[in-house]
Design a protein around this motif. Sequence first.
Motif, PDB file in Angstrom:
ATOM      1  N   VAL A  33      -8.458   5.163  15.803  1.00  0.00           N
ATOM      2  CA  VAL A  33      -7.641   4.456  15.298  1.00  0.00           C
ATOM      3  C   VAL A  33      -7.479   4.727  13.602  1.00  0.00           C
ATOM      4  O   VAL A  33      -6.417   4.228  13.087  1.00  0.00           O
ATOM      5  N   ILE A  34      -8.477   5.202  13.109  1.00  0.00           N
ATOM      6  CA  ILE A  34      -8.569   5.302  11.786  1.00  0.00           C
ATOM      7  C   ILE A  34      -8.017   6.750  11.415  1.00  0.00           C
ATOM      8  O   ILE A  34      -7.083   6.943  10.578  1.00  0.00           O
ATOM      9  N   TYR A  35      -8.532   8.017  12.143  1.00  0.00           N
ATOM     10  CA  TYR A  35      -8.282   9.159  11.621  1.00  0.00           C
ATOM     11  C   TYR A  35      -7.400   9.700  12.723  1.00  0.00           C
ATOM     12  O   TYR A  35      -6.822  10.933  12.441  1.00  0.00           O
ATOM     13  N   GLY A  36      -6.882   9.262  14.069  1.00  0.00           N
ATOM     14  CA  GLY A  36      -6.031   9.758  14.672  1.00  0.00           C
ATOM     15  C   GLY A  36      -6.442  11.067  15.620  1.00  0.00           C
ATOM     16  O   GLY A  36      -7.662  11.181  15.702  1.00  0.00           O
ATOM     17  N   GLY A  37      -5.565  11.868  16.262  1.00  0.00           N
ATOM     18  CA  GLY A  37      -5.776  12.592  17.181  1.00  0.00           C
ATOM     19  C   GLY A  37      -5.485  14.122  16.938  1.00  0.00           C
ATOM     20  O   GLY A  37      -5.295  14.847  17.892  1.00  0.00           O
TER      21      GLY A  37
ATOM     22  N   ASN B  40      -3.140   5.320   2.259  1.00  0.00           N
ATOM     23  CA  ASN B  40      -4.453   5.380   1.769  1.00  0.00           C
ATOM     24  C   ASN B  40      -5.396   4.660   2.600  1.00  0.00           C
ATOM     25  O   ASN B  40      -6.443   4.273   1.941  1.00  0.00           O
ATOM     26  N   PHE B  41      -5.485   4.466   3.888  1.00  0.00           N
ATOM     27  CA  PHE B  41      -6.376   3.895   4.710  1.00  0.00           C
ATOM     28  C   PHE B  41      -6.694   2.310   4.303  1.00  0.00           C
ATOM     29  O   PHE B  41      -7.957   1.906   4.581  1.00  0.00           O
TER      30      PHE B  41
ATOM     31  N   LEU C  96      -2.301  10.021  10.476  1.00  0.00           N
ATOM     32  CA  LEU C  96      -1.346  10.315   9.375  1.00  0.00           C
ATOM     33  C   LEU C  96      -0.668   9.100   8.826  1.00  0.00           C
ATOM     34  O   LEU C  96      -0.262   9.005   7.634  1.00  0.00           O
ATOM     35  N   ARG C  97      -0.362   8.178   9.974  1.00  0.00           N
ATOM     36  CA  ARG C  97       0.094   6.804   9.450  1.00  0.00           C
ATOM     37  C   ARG C  97      -1.007   6.069   8.247  1.00  0.00           C
ATOM     38  O   ARG C  97      -0.419   5.851   7.293  1.00  0.00           O
ATOM     39  N   ASN C  98      -2.253   6.132   8.663  1.00  0.00           N
ATOM     40  CA  ASN C  98      -3.060   5.579   7.769  1.00  0.00           C
ATOM     41  C   ASN C  98      -3.271   6.161   6.470  1.00  0.00           C
ATOM     42  O   ASN C  98      -3.331   5.590   5.568  1.00  0.00           O
ATOM     43  N   ALA C  99      -3.120   7.567   6.592  1.00  0.00           N
ATOM     44  CA  ALA C  99      -3.285   8.183   5.249  1.00  0.00           C
ATOM     45  C   ALA C  99      -2.166   8.068   4.503  1.00  0.00           C
ATOM     46  O   ALA C  99      -2.305   7.955   3.223  1.00  0.00           O
TER      47      ALA C  99
END
Length: 365
Positions: free
Chosen positions: A166-170, A294-295, A288-291
């Motif tokens: 959920v942080i860095y995605g797939g 900026n997390f 990508l959303r979290n990036a």
Amino acid sequence: MEIRRDVYLNTLISKKHNGLIKVITGVSRCGKSYLLFNLFRDHLTKSKVPKDRVIEMAFDSFENKKYRDPEVFFPFLTDRLKDQDEYYVLLDEVQLLGDFESVLNSLARKRNVDVYVTGSNAKFLSKDVITEFRGRGDEIRMHPLTFAEYMSVYPGDRTSGWRDYVIYGGLPLIFAFAAPEQKASFLKTLFEETYISDVVGRNNIRNKAELEELLNILSSEIGSLTNPRKLSAAFKSVKNKTITPNVIKRYLDCLCDSFLIDRAQRFDIKGRKYIDTPLKYYFADLGLRNARLNFRQIEETHAMENVIFNELKVRGFNVDVGVVVMNEVDAAGKKIRKQTEIDFVCNKGQKRYYIQSAFALPDAE
């Protein structure tokens, strides 16, 4: 490390020799080339297809630069079609091939040639498949890794795997980086240098800053009901900028066309009709959303809803947001209309499911 993508591999296998051009689309870096040149190529080998019956071309490789000229590539290809046996043609980054639409349509007319292609989402979208191939295109939409695919190669347990997912995605390339800061840097660079550049370049967007501001707002409000008018008001109140709803609608369409975000429309369950606005928007990949933020803003409740939406799309469901309109009587005896929401109404053929996303159920209520 090999990540199995059986959903897409089995789809390709089921479409063999259907007379159409199999076009693999999806957000950049989700694994389209790997699916075609590794997983599908291995399937052909295991199926005892002779090597000279499989013709591969990656147009983004320097050694293949000359073949981007259709006057060079088409004779090269047809010279290798020696007889009437079945041939498989696998083409990567086909948008780099000049006049690729005509070349592919010519190949599709050959009964013994089965064509599979991938392309950049800067120039090769779902609507291109429909318009350019004149009914000969068969789109296979590919997504980043589902949680199950992610866990098939993740070295830790499911709890830590979920946290990282959920942080860095797939995106499959995330496994090339060990340190959290490396993963974060990769995703931020990819977003800026690939995704935004693709959308801006394809759609001739003049004000890149406006598009990026819209992405920031959508990123911070995943799973929230919104529409161009509300987003226009948000720009005015928060950023003190005037952007018309029509311009915002165009930006939203561009982002959806590029596979970066997806939309869910509201469906009145009792009235059995769609409600035009507002809609919900979800990101194709949470990393990508979290990036984009900026997390800084990671809420597991919203993240879980986004994961479920993407999972349902991978499984082939049409996904809407359910609305139930009820008539109630308040304490004063006055009749009131109340709208309640079901997170997802999912349809596939005769099947329909109603799904509510809840990260935790802390009490009976």
